[in-house]
Design an enzyme around this catalytic site. Structure first.
Site, mmCIF file in Angstrom:
data_model
loop_
_atom_site.group_PDB
_atom_site.id
_atom_site.type_symbol
_atom_site.label_atom_id
_atom_site.label_comp_id
_atom_site.label_asym_id
_atom_site.label_seq_id
_atom_site.Cartn_x
_atom_site.Cartn_y
_atom_site.Cartn_z
ATOM 1 N N TYR A 12 -7.621 -5.781 6.821
ATOM 2 C CA TYR A 12 -6.797 -4.608 7.117
ATOM 3 C C TYR A 12 -7.487 -3.389 6.474
ATOM 4 C CZ TYR A 12 -2.098 -2.365 7.540
ATOM 5 O OH TYR A 12 -1.020 -1.576 7.847
ATOM 6 N N ARG B 17 7.488 6.834 -5.634
ATOM 7 C CA ARG B 17 7.306 7.796 -6.722
ATOM 8 C C ARG B 17 8.645 8.369 -7.187
ATOM 9 N NH1 ARG B 17 3.513 10.213 -2.932
ATOM 10 N NH2 ARG B 17 1.462 9.252 -3.196
ATOM 11 N N ARG C 155 -2.118 -8.251 15.919
ATOM 12 C CA ARG C 155 -1.007 -7.504 16.478
ATOM 13 C C ARG C 155 -1.614 -6.411 17.339
ATOM 14 N NH1 ARG C 155 3.921 -8.531 17.853
ATOM 15 N NH2 ARG C 155 5.376 -6.856 17.404
ATOM 16 N N ARG D 105 0.809 -1.218 0.000
ATOM 17 C CA ARG D 105 0.000 0.000 0.000
ATOM 18 C C ARG D 105 0.845 1.274 0.000
ATOM 19 N NH1 ARG D 105 -3.759 -0.537 4.969
ATOM 20 N NH2 ARG D 105 -3.117 1.323 6.067
ATOM 21 N N ARG E 109 6.595 4.795 15.691
ATOM 22 C CA ARG E 109 6.382 6.176 15.265
ATOM 23 C C ARG E 109 6.039 7.062 16.456
ATOM 24 N NH1 ARG E 109 1.421 4.467 11.138
ATOM 25 N NH2 ARG E 109 0.311 3.203 12.638
ATOM 26 N N ASP F 127 -9.049 0.287 5.929
ATOM 27 C CA ASP F 127 -8.978 1.680 6.352
ATOM 28 C C ASP F 127 -10.408 2.213 6.501
ATOM 29 O OD1 ASP F 127 -6.354 2.189 6.816
ATOM 30 O OD2 ASP F 127 -5.901 2.867 4.786
ATOM 31 N N GLU G 194 4.274 5.055 19.673
ATOM 32 C CA GLU G 194 3.484 3.843 19.398
ATOM 33 C C GLU G 194 4.405 2.630 19.427
ATOM 34 O OE1 GLU G 194 0.689 4.578 16.182
ATOM 35 O OE2 GLU G 194 0.984 2.516 15.506
HETATM 36 P P1 FAD Z 1 -13.361 -0.896 15.534
HETATM 37 O O1 FAD Z 1 -12.986 0.536 15.543
HETATM 38 O O2 FAD Z 1 -12.387 -1.885 16.099
HETATM 39 O O3 FAD Z 1 -14.766 -1.055 16.274
HETATM 40 C C1 FAD Z 1 -15.230 -2.260 16.779
HETATM 41 C C2 FAD Z 1 -15.856 -1.962 18.129
HETATM 42 O O4 FAD Z 1 -16.455 -3.162 18.646
HETATM 43 C C3 FAD Z 1 -14.818 -1.511 19.166
HETATM 44 O O5 FAD Z 1 -15.234 -0.294 19.722
HETATM 45 C C4 FAD Z 1 -14.825 -2.633 20.175
HETATM 46 O O6 FAD Z 1 -14.566 -2.195 21.501
HETATM 47 C C5 FAD Z 1 -16.231 -3.183 20.033
HETATM 48 N N1 FAD Z 1 -16.363 -4.568 20.500
HETATM 49 C C6 FAD Z 1 -15.552 -5.594 20.198
HETATM 50 N N2 FAD Z 1 -15.966 -6.703 20.835
HETATM 51 C C7 FAD Z 1 -17.072 -6.364 21.554
HETATM 52 C C8 FAD Z 1 -17.941 -7.068 22.422
HETATM 53 N N3 FAD Z 1 -17.733 -8.349 22.715
HETATM 54 N N4 FAD Z 1 -18.963 -6.403 22.992
HETATM 55 C C9 FAD Z 1 -19.178 -5.086 22.729
HETATM 56 N N5 FAD Z 1 -18.385 -4.374 21.923
HETATM 57 C C10 FAD Z 1 -17.344 -4.995 21.329
HETATM 58 N N6 FAD Z 1 -7.694 4.026 8.811
HETATM 59 C C11 FAD Z 1 -7.609 5.074 7.962
HETATM 60 O O7 FAD Z 1 -8.460 5.229 7.068
HETATM 61 N N7 FAD Z 1 -6.593 6.011 8.088
HETATM 62 C C12 FAD Z 1 -5.630 5.923 9.046
HETATM 63 O O8 FAD Z 1 -4.746 6.784 9.124
HETATM 64 C C13 FAD Z 1 -5.706 4.804 9.950
HETATM 65 N N8 FAD Z 1 -4.774 4.679 10.916
HETATM 66 C C14 FAD Z 1 -4.870 3.643 11.797
HETATM 67 C C15 FAD Z 1 -3.923 3.550 12.816
HETATM 68 C C16 FAD Z 1 -4.002 2.534 13.738
HETATM 69 C C17 FAD Z 1 -2.976 2.454 14.839
HETATM 70 C C18 FAD Z 1 -5.040 1.554 13.629
HETATM 71 C C19 FAD Z 1 -5.126 0.428 14.627
HETATM 72 C C20 FAD Z 1 -5.980 1.632 12.619
HETATM 73 C C21 FAD Z 1 -5.908 2.667 11.688
HETATM 74 N N9 FAD Z 1 -6.859 2.811 10.680
HETATM 75 C C22 FAD Z 1 -6.773 3.871 9.797
HETATM 76 C C23 FAD Z 1 -7.969 1.838 10.516
HETATM 77 C C24 FAD Z 1 -9.250 2.265 11.242
HETATM 78 O O9 FAD Z 1 -8.994 2.367 12.633
HETATM 79 C C25 FAD Z 1 -10.329 1.224 10.988
HETATM 80 O O10 FAD Z 1 -10.574 1.076 9.607
HETATM 81 C C26 FAD Z 1 -11.667 1.512 11.665
HETATM 82 O O11 FAD Z 1 -11.542 2.107 12.925
HETATM 83 C C27 FAD Z 1 -12.410 0.195 11.812
HETATM 84 O O12 FAD Z 1 -13.720 0.403 12.316
HETATM 85 P P2 FAD Z 1 -14.533 -0.852 12.845
HETATM 86 O O13 FAD Z 1 -15.853 -0.329 13.297
HETATM 87 O O14 FAD Z 1 -14.507 -1.932 11.835
HETATM 88 O O15 FAD Z 1 -13.664 -1.424 14.064
HETATM 89 N N1 UDP Z 2 6.312 0.311 6.565
HETATM 90 C C1 UDP Z 2 7.674 0.318 6.751
HETATM 91 N N2 UDP Z 2 8.295 1.490 7.089
HETATM 92 C C2 UDP Z 2 7.632 2.632 7.274
HETATM 93 C C3 UDP Z 2 6.236 2.635 7.096
HETATM 94 C C4 UDP Z 2 5.602 1.459 6.752
HETATM 95 O O1 UDP Z 2 8.310 -0.719 6.624
HETATM 96 O O2 UDP Z 2 8.261 3.664 7.590
HETATM 97 C C5 UDP Z 2 5.652 -0.960 6.192
HETATM 98 C C6 UDP Z 2 5.225 -1.784 7.433
HETATM 99 O O3 UDP Z 2 5.341 -3.155 7.131
HETATM 100 C C7 UDP Z 2 3.783 -1.368 7.612
HETATM 101 C C8 UDP Z 2 3.320 -1.258 6.155
HETATM 102 O O4 UDP Z 2 4.458 -0.716 5.460
HETATM 103 O O5 UDP Z 2 3.050 -2.324 8.338
HETATM 104 C C9 UDP Z 2 2.115 -0.376 5.925
HETATM 105 O O6 UDP Z 2 2.393 0.909 6.451
HETATM 106 P P1 UDP Z 2 1.238 1.897 6.922
HETATM 107 O O7 UDP Z 2 1.859 3.177 7.316
HETATM 108 O O8 UDP Z 2 0.190 1.946 5.874
HETATM 109 O O9 UDP Z 2 0.687 1.119 8.198
HETATM 110 P P2 UDP Z 2 -0.430 1.488 9.293
HETATM 111 O O10 UDP Z 2 -0.655 2.979 9.239
HETATM 112 O O11 UDP Z 2 -1.637 0.691 8.921
HETATM 113 O O12 UDP Z 2 0.180 1.043 10.572
#
Ligand code: FAD
Ligand code: UDP
Length: 366
Positions: free
Chosen positions: A347, A173, A246, A169, A277, A349, A298
Site C-alpha cells: 500500500y 490530534r 480492491r 495511517r 468521496r 504512497d 469514487e
Molecule cells: P502504477 O501507477 O500502478 O503503475 C504500474 C503501471 O504498470 C501501470 O501503468 C500499469 O498499467 C502498468 N502495467 C501493469 N501490468 C502491465 C503489463 N502486463 N504490461 C504493461 N504494462 C503493465 N499516493 C500518494 O502519495 N498520495 C495520494 O494522495 C495518493 N492517492 C491515491 C489515490 C488512489 C485512488 C490510488 C489508487 C492510489 C493513491 N496513491 C497516492 C498511491 C499512488 O497512486 C501509488 O503510490 C503510485 O501511483 C504507484 O506507482 P507504481 O508505478 O508502483 O504503480
Molecule cells: N478511513 C475511514 N474514513 C475516512 C477516511 C479513511 O474509515 O473518512 C479509513 C479507511 O479504512 C481507509 C483508511 O482509513 O481505507 C485509509 O484512508 P486514506 O484516506 O489514507 O486512504 P486512501 O487515500 O489510500 O484511499
C-alpha cells in the site's frame, strides 16, 4: 545493459530515468494508452485545472531527499489536504482533530477533549481487528461516525474482519491541526503529474498500448534485465492463486457552477451512500477562476481479472499468498526485478514508490 521496464507508472519512470542516466539502454512498455499509471493527470480546459483521472493524488513526504528529487521535475503548489467528512446532514473536520471533537462532543480545549475521549475508549492491549483497534484508539462514537461505514465501502468487508493497518495511517490530534498528513512537505505539481513522468522519461524509448503478457517470452528473452511493475501474481500466471485487490469506478461530471463543494476532498462516511468521496479537481490546483467545475465520485468495487488493481488488500491470507510469489520472484533475481505498488504488493504512497525505486537503482547500478 539493455533493460526492459514493464509499466510507465511512477516506479517505472524513476527507474527508467536513473538507469538511462547511468548509461543503460532502457525500453518502457505500458499497457494503458498513456504514461503515468495511477498518477496520470490531464488538463481540463473547461474547469481550468488538471483532472486526477485515477483518484486524488497529493504528494507528501518528510524526506528532504525525496522532496528535492521530485522538485527537479516539477514546481509544487502550497496545497494542503484538509478533508471534510459528511455523515447525515452534518459536515465534520477530518482527520479527527480538536475541531472534530468540538463538533461531535462540544469540547473546546485539548484537556477537555482528552478527558472526553478517555471516557469513550475501550481499553484493549491487543486488538484483534480494525474495529477493536478503533474502539481502543478513538472509541465507538467516533468509530461509528467516521470509520465503520467508510471502511465497509472502501474494502468491501466489515472492519471486524480486517487488520487495523489501513486506518493506522490516519492522524488523531488534540489540536486544531486538520492537515491530513504529518509530513514536512506537501503539494500538487503545478503542471500536473503527467508532466513529471514525461520529464522522467525524456529521451527514453516508451511504447504505450502494449501488454507484456501478450508476448512475454519474447520480451523476457530480449533483454539483460526486466523491471516489472505490474501485479506479481499476473507475472506468474496466477499459478498459486489470485491475490486480493480492491478496484474503483470513477464517475466524472462537469458542472455549471464555479465551486461545487468548497474543498478538494469530501468523504462520505455512511454505508448507505454508495461512493466514498467526491473530489473537486480545481481545488488541487488552487484555481477557482473558471465558471465551471469538474467533480469525480469514487465508488469502490470488487476486483476481478481485467479490472485495474487499485489497492492491494493486505491481510494474513493475502500476505501468505504474496510470500509464495515473492519466493518465486527471488529465484529470477537479479535478472527480473519486481517493483512498485503491484510488483511488491504494498500500500505504497508516491514518496515510498520513489524511495524504493531510487534504492533499487542505487543497489543495482549495473
Ligand atoms: P502504477 O501507477 O500502478 O503503475 C504500474 C503501471 O504498470 C501501470 O501503468 C500499469 O498499467 C502498468 N502495467 C501493469 N501490468 C502491465 C503489463 N502486463 N504490461 C504493461 N504494462 C503493465 N499516493 C500518494 O502519495 N498520495 C495520494 O494522495 C495518493 N492517492 C491515491 C489515490 C488512489 C485512488 C490510488 C489508487 C492510489 C493513491 N496513491 C497516492 C498511491 C499512488 O497512486 C501509488 O503510490 C503510485 O501511483 C504507484 O506507482 P507504481 O508505478 O508502483 O504503480
Ligand atoms: N478511513 C475511514 N474514513 C475516512 C477516511 C479513511 O474509515 O473518512 C479509513 C479507511 O479504512 C481507509 C483508511 O482509513 O481505507 C485509509 O484512508 P486514506 O484516506 O489514507 O486512504 P486512501 O487515500 O489510500 O484511499
Amino acid at each position: 545493459m539493455r533493460i526492459l521496464i514493464v509499466g510507465a507508472g511512477l516506479y517505472g519512470a524513476v527507474c527508467a530515468h536513473e538507469l538511462s542516466r547511468a548509461g543503460h539502454e532502457c525500453h518502457v512498455i505500458e499497457k494503458r494508452d498513456h504514461i503515468g499509471g495511477n498518477i496520470y493527470t490531464r488538463h481540463d480546459p473547461d474547469a481550468g485545472c488538471h483532472e486526477h483521472v485515477y483518484g486524488a493524488h497529493i504528494f507528501h513526504t518528510s524526506s528532504q531527499r525525496i522532496w528535492d528529487y521530485m522538485n527537479r521535475f516539477a514546481e509544487f503548489n502550497h496545497y494542503v489536504n484538509r478533508v471534510k467528512v459528511t455523515h447525515g446532514e452534518a459536515i465534520y473536520s477530518f482527520p479527527i482533530n480538536l475541531f472534530t471533537l468540538y463538533q461531535v462532543f462540544g469540547v473546546r480545549t485539548p484537556d477537555e477533549a482528552r478527558k472526553r475521549l478517555a471516557e469513550d475508549l475501550v481499553a484493549n492491549p491487543s486488538p484483534a481487528n480494525m474495529e477493536e483497534y478503533c474502539h481502543a484508539a478513538i472509541g465507538p462514537t467516533l468509530y461509528k461516525l467516521f470509520i465503520e461505514g467508510y471502511t465497509q465501502k472502501q474494502w468491501g468487508k466489515h472492519p471486524r474482519e480486517m487488520p487495523a493497518d489501513a486506518v493506522k495511517r490516519l492522524p488523531v490530534r488534540l489540536t486544531f491541526d486538520d492537515n491530513y498528513f504529518n509530513d514536512r512537505y506537501q503539494g500538487i505539481p503545478v503542471g500536473g503529474y503527467t508532466a513529471i513522468v514525461e520529464k522522467m522519461l525524456d529521451g527514453v524509448k516508451v511504447e504505450t498500448g502494449i501488454d507484456f503478457h501478450a508476448e512475454r517470452e519474447t520480451w523476457l528473452a530480449g533483454y539483460d534485465r526486466i523491471i516489472y511493475t505490474g501485479p506479481i501474481d499476473a507475472f506468474f500466471d496466477y499459478r498459486h492463486g489470485v491475490l486480493e485487490y480492491r478496484s474503483l469506478r470513477f464517475e466524472k461530471v462537469l458542472l455549471d457552477t464555479a465551486d461545487f463543494q468548497g474543498n478538494a476532498v469530501v468523504n462520505y462516511a455512511e454505508a448507505s451512500v454508495p461512493w466514498t468521496r467526491i473530489i473537486e479537481h480545481k481545488h488541487f490546483d488552487l484555481n477557482l477562476k473558471e465558471p465551471k467545475t469538474l467533480i469525480t465520485r469514487e465508488y469502490p468495487q470488487a476486483w476481478s481479472k481485467g479490472d485495474i488493481e487499485y489497492y492491494p488488500a493486505r491481510n494474513p491470507e493475502s500476505e501468505a499468498l504474496f510470500e509464495r510469489y515473492r519466493e518465486e520472484s527471488e529465484k529470477l533475481a537479479p535478472r527480473v526485478h519486481f517493483g512498485g505498488r503491484l510488483g511488491e504488493y504494498r500500500y505504497y504512497d508516491m514518496h515510498q514508490v520513489v524511495a524504493a525505486a531510487l534504492a533499487f537503482c542505487e543497489k543495482h547500478p549495473s
